[in-house]
Design a protein around this motif. Structure first.
Motif, short mmCIF file in Angstrom:
data_model
loop_
_atom_site.label_atom_id
_atom_site.label_comp_id
_atom_site.label_asym_id
_atom_site.label_seq_id
_atom_site.Cartn_x
_atom_site.Cartn_y
_atom_site.Cartn_z
N LYS A 103 48.00 22.97 77.48
CA LYS A 103 47.84 21.73 76.73
C LYS A 103 49.15 21.33 76.05
CE LYS A 103 45.00 21.68 73.13
NZ LYS A 103 43.74 21.63 72.36
N PRO A 104 49.56 20.06 76.20
CA PRO A 104 50.77 19.59 75.52
C PRO A 104 50.64 19.70 74.00
CG PRO A 104 50.03 18.02 77.17
CD PRO A 104 48.93 19.02 77.00
N ASP A 105 51.78 19.70 73.32
CA ASP A 105 51.78 19.77 71.86
C ASP A 105 51.64 18.39 71.22
OD1 ASP A 105 52.36 22.65 71.63
OD2 ASP A 105 54.29 22.11 72.53
N ILE A 106 52.19 17.37 71.88
CA ILE A 106 52.21 16.03 71.31
C ILE A 106 51.97 14.99 72.41
CG2 ILE A 106 53.63 14.28 70.12
CD1 ILE A 106 55.28 16.59 68.95
N VAL A 175 62.79 17.00 66.68
CA VAL A 175 61.69 17.61 67.41
C VAL A 175 62.27 18.64 68.37
CG1 VAL A 175 61.72 15.74 69.11
CG2 VAL A 175 59.72 17.20 68.91
N SER A 176 61.76 19.86 68.33
CA SER A 176 62.27 20.92 69.19
C SER A 176 61.15 21.91 69.50
CB SER A 176 63.44 21.66 68.53
OG SER A 176 63.04 22.25 67.31
N ASN A 177 61.31 22.59 70.64
CA ASN A 177 60.33 23.57 71.10
C ASN A 177 58.92 22.97 71.24
OD1 ASN A 177 62.17 25.90 71.11
ND2 ASN A 177 62.14 25.66 68.88
N GLN A 178 58.88 21.73 71.73
CA GLN A 178 57.61 21.04 71.89
C GLN A 178 57.42 20.60 73.35
OE1 GLN A 178 55.28 20.29 69.02
NE2 GLN A 178 56.55 22.06 68.56
N HIS A 179 56.18 20.63 73.78
CA HIS A 179 55.83 20.08 75.10
C HIS A 179 55.23 18.70 74.83
CE1 HIS A 179 53.35 20.53 79.09
NE2 HIS A 179 54.17 19.49 79.10
N ILE A 180 55.93 17.67 75.25
CA ILE A 180 55.54 16.30 74.94
C ILE A 180 55.02 15.61 76.19
CG2 ILE A 180 56.34 14.04 74.13
CD1 ILE A 180 58.36 15.57 72.38
N LEU A 181 53.83 15.04 76.09
CA LEU A 181 53.25 14.28 77.19
C LEU A 181 53.56 12.80 76.96
CD1 LEU A 181 51.52 14.17 79.75
CD2 LEU A 181 49.50 13.98 78.29
#
Length: 217
Positions: A103-106, A175-181
Motif C-alpha cells: 500500500k502506498p504511503d500517500i 518528503v522522503s522515504n515515502q511511496h507516493i501514488l
C-alpha cells in the motif's frame, strides 16, 4: 423526490433515465473498455512510464478511446461541473485494485494552477482521490504538489511545447522515504506525470506509482 421526477438522472452516454446513484446505464457500462491491468505486475502503462521515470506500479482504470463512453465520462467530470463523478470512478477503481502489503504511503493528485482551479471551480481529481483515501485508509495530500505556471491543457499543446516545459511543478514540503501514488485523469504523453515524478524522486529516497482514470492510445 420531486426533483427525481422533474429532473431525472440520465445516463451520461445515451440519456436513458437511470437510478440516481448511477453514472451510466447497464448497456453503456458494458461498452466501457476497462483495462483489466494488474496493478502489481507488468502492463502497457507501466512500460510507457518506465521510458520516462523510475516507477513501482501503474494502473489505468479505462481506455480513453475516441467517441467512447469513457471519454464522455471524463469530459463531463472535467468540463461540465460534475465533480461527483469522481466518487463513482473511485468505486470502480476500488473494485479492481487491492494494494495488500504494498500500500502506498500517500495519495497525491496532479494539481491545477490556482487560476485554472478558480475558473473551473474545482480540481476534477479531488473527490476521486479523497474517496480512494477513504476506501484504502491511505492519507491524501492535495497540497503536496504545486503547479507553478498557468498554461493551456496538455491536450491543446503541440509536442514541441510539451517537451519545452520546465519547472512546471514543485514540491511544497520536505518528503522522503515515502511511496507516493500519483493520480491523474488521462495518461497521454506522460509528460506531466514525468515532471512530477522527478520532483518527488529528487526530493528524497521516495518511490512513485501511478494511477490514472484512463489511458489514451
Amino acid at each position: 423526490m420531486i426533483l427525481d421526477v422533474t429532473f431525472p438522472n440520465r445516463c451520461i452516454s445515451c440519456s436513458r433515465i437511470i437510478d440516481g446513484k448511477l453514472l451510466v446505464c447497464n448497456l453503456c457500462l458494458a461498452q466501457i473498455r476497462f483495462s483489466h491491468f494488474d496493478y502489481h505486475g507488468e502492463n502497457i502503462l507501466k512500460e510507457r512510464c518506465k521510458l520516462l521515470f523510475p516507477i513501482e506500479n501503474a494502473y489505468a482504470l479505462m481506455e480513453f478511446e475516441k467517441e467512447s463512453v469513457s471519454r464522455k465520462i471524463i469530459h463531463q467530470l472535467k468540463y461540465q461541473s460534475r465533480e461527483k463523478i469522481g466518487k463513482i470512478l473511485a468505486e470502480w477503481t476500488h473494485e479492481r485494485i487491492e494494494f495488500n502489503h504494498e500500500k502506498p504511503d500517500i495519495l497525491a493528485s496532479v494539481p491545477l494552477h490556482p487560476k485554472k482551479q478558480r475558473k473551473r471551480g474545482y480540481n476534477q481529481l479531488h473527490v476521486y482521490t479523497e474517496t480512494l483515501a477513504e476506501f484504502y485508509n491511505i492519507p491524501y495530500q492535495h497540497d503536496l504538489l504545486k503547479r507553478n505556471h498557468y498554461s493551456k491543457a496538455q491536450a491543446l499543446k503541440n509536442k514541441k511545447h510539451r517537451l519545452e516545459s520546465q519547472n512546471t511543478f514543485s514540491i511544497t514540503r520536505s518528503v522522503s522515504n515515502q511511496h507516493i501514488l500519483l493520480i491523474d485523469d488521462v495518461f497521454t504523453t506522460g509528460n506531466t506525470l514525468s515532471m512530477i515524478a522527478w520532483e518527488i524522486l529528487k526530493a528524497g529516497n521516495n518511490k512513485v506509482s501511478v494511477l490514472v482514470m484512463a489511458m489514451d492510445e
